[in-house]
Design an enzyme around this catalytic site. Structure first.
Site, short mmCIF file in Angstrom:
data_model
loop_
_atom_site.label_atom_id
_atom_site.label_comp_id
_atom_site.label_asym_id
_atom_site.label_seq_id
_atom_site.Cartn_x
_atom_site.Cartn_y
_atom_site.Cartn_z
N HIS A 169 -2.42 -4.69 -1.39
CA HIS A 169 -1.90 -5.18 -0.11
C HIS A 169 -1.21 -4.04 0.63
CE1 HIS A 169 1.64 -5.15 -2.69
NE2 HIS A 169 2.36 -5.09 -1.58
N HIS A 197 -1.48 -0.64 -1.58
CA HIS A 197 -0.91 -0.41 -2.90
C HIS A 197 -1.03 -1.68 -3.74
CE1 HIS A 197 2.34 -1.67 -0.17
NE2 HIS A 197 2.97 -2.19 -1.23
N ASP A 215 2.28 -3.67 3.36
CA ASP A 215 3.50 -4.44 3.61
C ASP A 215 3.64 -4.78 5.10
OD1 ASP A 215 4.07 -4.27 0.92
OD2 ASP A 215 5.50 -2.63 1.12
N ARG A 221 8.10 -5.93 -16.45
CA ARG A 221 8.58 -4.92 -15.49
C ARG A 221 9.34 -5.63 -14.37
NH1 ARG A 221 6.13 -2.83 -10.56
NH2 ARG A 221 6.89 -0.72 -10.17
O1 LIG Z 1 6.77 -3.62 -7.71
C1 LIG Z 1 6.23 -2.70 -7.12
O2 LIG Z 1 6.08 -1.58 -7.62
C2 LIG Z 1 5.64 -2.91 -5.75
C3 LIG Z 1 6.14 -4.13 -5.06
C4 LIG Z 1 5.47 -4.37 -3.75
O3 LIG Z 1 4.54 -3.70 -3.37
C5 LIG Z 1 5.94 -5.46 -2.89
O4 LIG Z 1 6.83 -6.24 -3.30
O5 LIG Z 1 5.40 -5.57 -1.75
FE LIG Z 2 4.15 -3.94 -1.27
#
Ligand SMILES: O=C(O)CCC(=O)C(=O)O
Ligand SMILES: [Fe+2]
Length: 336
Positions: free
Chosen positions: A208, A272, A210, A282
């Site tokens: 996705h 990403h 952001d 995690r």
């Molecule tokens: O947890 C991560 O490394 C990325 C989180 C992420 O991309 C998001 O919350 O939009």
């Molecule tokens: Fe993200």
């Protein structure tokens, strides 16, 4: 475990339907993101300050991502927000799913993807999406709520500072983030990625971009974040105590030129994803710098690549697409 959402049972049919032979490997080469020492911004030395700003801008253009050290958020606060996050997720699943978390909106908690029709649309994680509205009087004795507030105040100040540096670099005015980005639309996303032992490889968070100006992420040391660099995925190596910053869709709209030949050096909202770890859980916390819903997002350059839209329109379109398609379509919906 009683704390975890019932991923295995809810998504058994999607897991069973995946053929390991047809799945591209999700393990990719690790890379070091551009590393920026932000302490230089506070030096008396003007040349050092300018160099730091240039590094931020060139990392944003080349990678859409960078990593910050000496960012000003105390290590002790980072440890505290991590512990808070662990506590928040270590509640019974039924409680998380059906009870409101403090004064936050009743629909803050989410897990999986109810619209997923294939494993590639499924995020093997749970999250709280919480607004950054300051702690109400009634919650002032709640240390969890106060830590979230303290973290939000610090990370929000950092995000605005970075946004202004980037906007200034592009020459389109840099001081409007304080007015347009309100605490009711900026938000934190507390992410908890559960281990997933599936042999086909599963996303902790599907690919996705952001829907924000920019995102500041604090992650633990497990790793799993990957980003698109050119044509391939690369994995981000976590650095203890650092913060990861990435450019979001709105920066791309406001500052991208239509002609790609001229667009070198501009900022891209980069795709990403997070890859689930087979053994280890995690945690990460993302802060999204977003404008008020009424804010009109439009290019400050001519000719524009994207048509003007309000942030409300964008959010609604993203939600609609996720419901209908199982994933976000994003800016492609708004080409001129
Ligand atoms: O947890 C991560 O490394 C990325 C989180 C992420 O991309 C998001 O919350 O939009
Ligand atoms: Fe993200």
């Amino acid at each position: 475990m009683e704390f975890d959402p019932p991923f295995d049972s809810a998504y058994k049919s999607l897991l069973d339907a995946m053929d390991p032979k047809g799945c591209p490997a999700l393990e990719v080469e690790q890379c070091g993101l551009p590393l920026i020492d932000l302490a230089r911004l506070d030096l008396d030395d003007a040349a050092a300050r300018e160099k730091c700003k240039r590094e931020i801008a060139s990392a944003s253009a080349e990678w859409g991502f960078f990593q910050l050290v000496n960012h000003g958020l105390p290590g002790e606060l980072l440890e505290r927000i991590h512990r808070v996050q662990v506590d928040v997720f270590r509640q019974p699943f039924e409680k998380k799913a059906h009870e409101r978390l403090m004064d936050y909106s009743p629909d803050s908690y989410r897990w999986g993807n109810p619209c997923a029709t294939s494993l590639r649309q499924l995020s093997w994680s749970e999250a709280y999406h919480i607004s950054t509205i300051p702690c109400p009087e009634a919650e002032k004795a709640n240390t969890i709520r106060c830590t979230i507030d303290e973290y939000t105040t610090a990370v929000s100040r950092l995000a605005r500072r970075l946004a202004e540096i980037l906007a200034e670099h592009l020459g389109c005015g840099g001081s409007h983030f304080d007015e347009s980005c309100t605490s009711s639309t900026c938000y934190l996303r507390l992410n908890h990625y559960l281990p997933c032992a599936s042999p086909v490889g599963v996303f902790g968070l599907i690919p996705h971009t952001d829907s924000a100006f920019l995102t500041v992420l604090y992650q633990d040391e497990v790793g799993g974040l990957q980003l698109m660099k050119g044509e391939r995925w690369v994995a981000v190596k976590p650095i203890r105590g650092s913060l990861v910053v990435n450019i979001g869709d709105l920066f791309e709209v406001v500052y991208t030129l239509c002609c790609t030949a001229l667009s070198n050096g501009e900022f891209k909202s980069v795709l990403h994803r997070v890859v689930a770890n087979p053994e280890v859980e995690r945690f990460s916390v993302a802060y999204f710098l977003c404008p008020s819903y009424e804010t009109v997002i439009e290019s400050c350059r001519e000719p524009a690549v994207y048509r003007a839209f309000s942030f409300r329109e964008y959010r609604l379109q993203v939600q609609e697409d996720v419901k209908a398609e199982g994933y976000k379509i994003g800016l492609r919906r708004f080409f001129t």
